[in-house]
Design a protein around this motif. Structure first.
Motif, PDB file in Angstrom:
ATOM      1  N   ARG A  57       0.764  -1.147  -0.051  1.00 55.84           N
ATOM      2  CA  ARG A  57      -0.016   0.136   0.008  1.00 55.84           C
ATOM      3  C   ARG A  57       1.001   1.130   0.049  1.00 55.84           C
ATOM      4  O   ARG A  57       0.668   2.329  -0.613  1.00 55.84           O
ATOM      5  CB  ARG A  57      -0.910  -0.018   1.265  1.00 55.84           C
ATOM      6  N   VAL A  58       1.970   1.189   0.832  1.00 54.27           N
ATOM      7  CA  VAL A  58       2.593   2.393   0.871  1.00 54.27           C
ATOM      8  C   VAL A  58       3.551   2.590  -0.276  1.00 54.27           C
ATOM      9  O   VAL A  58       3.808   3.825  -0.853  1.00 54.27           O
ATOM     10  CB  VAL A  58       3.703   2.172   2.080  1.00 54.27           C
ATOM     11  N   GLU A  59       4.119   1.605  -0.758  1.00 52.44           N
ATOM     12  CA  GLU A  59       4.716   1.650  -2.146  1.00 52.44           C
ATOM     13  C   GLU A  59       3.938   2.163  -3.368  1.00 52.44           C
ATOM     14  O   GLU A  59       4.320   2.955  -4.258  1.00 52.44           O
ATOM     15  CB  GLU A  59       5.208   0.320  -2.687  1.00 52.44           C
ATOM     16  N   ALA A  60       2.541   1.650  -3.340  1.00 50.57           N
ATOM     17  CA  ALA A  60       1.821   2.009  -4.453  1.00 50.57           C
ATOM     18  C   ALA A  60       1.464   3.626  -4.449  1.00 50.57           C
ATOM     19  O   ALA A  60       1.231   4.237  -5.473  1.00 50.57           O
ATOM     20  CB  ALA A  60       0.343   1.455  -4.365  1.00 50.57           C
ATOM     21  N   VAL A  61       1.604   4.264  -3.205  1.00 52.30           N
ATOM     22  CA  VAL A  61       1.351   5.756  -3.049  1.00 52.30           C
ATOM     23  C   VAL A  61       2.466   6.384  -3.301  1.00 52.30           C
ATOM     24  O   VAL A  61       2.579   7.612  -3.840  1.00 52.30           O
ATOM     25  CB  VAL A  61       0.570   5.919  -1.907  1.00 52.30           C
ATOM     26  N   THR A  62       3.670   5.975  -2.511  1.00 53.25           N
ATOM     27  CA  THR A  62       4.932   6.874  -2.684  1.00 53.25           C
ATOM     28  C   THR A  62       5.632   6.721  -4.047  1.00 53.25           C
ATOM     29  O   THR A  62       6.526   7.465  -4.187  1.00 53.25           O
ATOM     30  CB  THR A  62       5.857   6.429  -1.416  1.00 53.25           C
ATOM     31  N   GLY A  63       5.582   5.570  -4.438  1.00 51.80           N
ATOM     32  CA  GLY A  63       6.286   5.358  -5.616  1.00 51.80           C
ATOM     33  C   GLY A  63       7.825   4.873  -5.427  1.00 51.80           C
ATOM     34  O   GLY A  63       8.684   4.573  -6.129  1.00 51.80           O
ATOM     35  N   HIS A  64       7.954   4.506  -3.960  1.00 52.71           N
ATOM     36  CA  HIS A  64       9.336   4.216  -3.651  1.00 52.71           C
ATOM     37  C   HIS A  64       9.221   2.600  -3.211  1.00 52.71           C
ATOM     38  O   HIS A  64       8.247   2.094  -2.687  1.00 52.71           O
ATOM     39  CB  HIS A  64       9.611   4.964  -2.338  1.00 52.71           C
ATOM     40  N   ALA A  65      10.274   2.114  -3.554  1.00 53.15           N
ATOM     41  CA  ALA A  65      10.307   0.368  -3.431  1.00 53.15           C
ATOM     42  C   ALA A  65      10.159   0.141  -1.890  1.00 53.15           C
ATOM     43  O   ALA A  65      10.826   0.704  -1.028  1.00 53.15           O
ATOM     44  CB  ALA A  65      11.376  -0.224  -4.117  1.00 53.15           C
ATOM     45  N   CYS A  66       9.231  -0.949  -1.547  1.00 53.42           N
ATOM     46  CA  CYS A  66       9.184  -1.311  -0.281  1.00 53.42           C
ATOM     47  C   CYS A  66       9.489  -2.813   0.027  1.00 53.42           C
ATOM     48  O   CYS A  66       8.778  -3.661  -0.765  1.00 53.42           O
ATOM     49  CB  CYS A  66       7.835  -0.947   0.182  1.00 53.42           C
TER      50      CYS A  66
END
Length: 285
Positions: A57-66
């Motif tokens: 979920r965080v990756e989808a919003v931030t565009g930063h690999a998680c």
């Protein structure tokens, strides 16, 4: 939505592997070459039966690999292991789930180094404190604690004090071992009604314990399971019908959604993605 046919695997079943880590994690696999945010934690990060895990979920919003290093029932022993730390220290930041206190080795018992909810052996201190206990059929830490509590609530309080102290010591050691920004995530669910309190997760992690470790972190994010979140039921979860009985012990997808949103502001403060307000404005538009 639930699976109607037996044998259909839940969405997180496709495992992935990372170099140096001798265990499977929830996919999809992320590259460890570029910048990434490491998610160190247990059941909530793994997201059992949830269609989307918190790191995704965080990756989808931030565009930063998680990179999701969440493991079901993980404790600090696994999270503090050298292979886990080696992945985290190469990332841009680390998000740490505050996991339960019973799933770690302490002065009373030892746990399995990878499957931290597994009771391996008692110490002499435990045998001395509870000489009447037959531990031959005990395989899990929660079962062990319940047995001690039923045997002697007074003596059990000594164990509780030890577990809390060990948890604080272990968390401080973990935070000191990590370089770069460190964000703590504390999921505080509503206690299950009619229980002795042992069903609450993360067990024995209270405000005093969180305060004791908070100074070593850049941010502490607290997310409470409210009535409104629980009212959303099991939306966003795919559960085989034969497994539905264990749902009450797992974090619901609505809580995971709220946790992911709550992480956006502290991540933005360290230069990773938009904050929560920006995301909500985008959704509203």
């Amino acid at each position: 939505m639930t699976y109607e046919r037996h044998g259909v695997a839940p969405p997180e079943s496709a495992p992935c592997f990372y170099p140096g880590l001798d265990m499977a994690f929830r996919g999809p696999e992320r590259s460890l070459e570029g910048p990434y945010v490491t998610f160190l934690g247990g059941t909530s990060f793994y997201g059992k039966y949830a269609e989307t895990a918190i790191p995704d979920r965080v990756e989808a919003v931030t565009g930063h690999a998680c990179v999701n290093l969440g493991v079901m029932n993980a404790g600090l022993d696994l999270m503090r292991s050298d292979p886990m730390l080696s992945v985290a220290e190469n990332g841009a930041a680390t998000v740490i789930e505050l996991v339960a206190a019973q799933n770690m080795s302490n002065r009373f018992y030892r746990v399995h180094p990878r499957r931290n909810d597994r009771f391996v052996a008692p110490t002499r201190l435990l045998r001395k404190a509870f000489p009447e206990l037959d531990l031959s059929e005990i395989h899990f830490t929660r079962h062990l604690l319940r047995l001690m509590q039923m045997t002697s609530p007074a003596r059990f309080e000594t164990v509780v004090e030890e577990l809390r102290a060990s948890w604080v010591e272990g968390m401080c050691a973990l935070l000191r071992a990590l370089e770069g920004p460190r964000i703590l995530l504390w999921l505080v669910p509503k206690p299950a009604e009619g229980t002795d309190g042992m069903a609450q997760e993360p067990f024995l992690v209270d405000r005093a314990a969180v305060h004791a470790v908070s100074e070593l972190a850049d941010s502490v994010v607290e997310v409470r399971e409210t009535a409104a979140l629980r009212a959303r039921g099991f939306a966003g979860m795919q559960v085989p019908d034969t497994h539905a009985r264990i749902l009450s012990a797992l974090p619901r997808a609505a809580l995971l959604d709220e946790a992911a949103l709550s992480l956006l502001d502290p991540l933005q403060r360290i230069g990773i993605g938009p904050g929560r307000a920006g995301v909500q404005e985008t959704l509203a538009g």
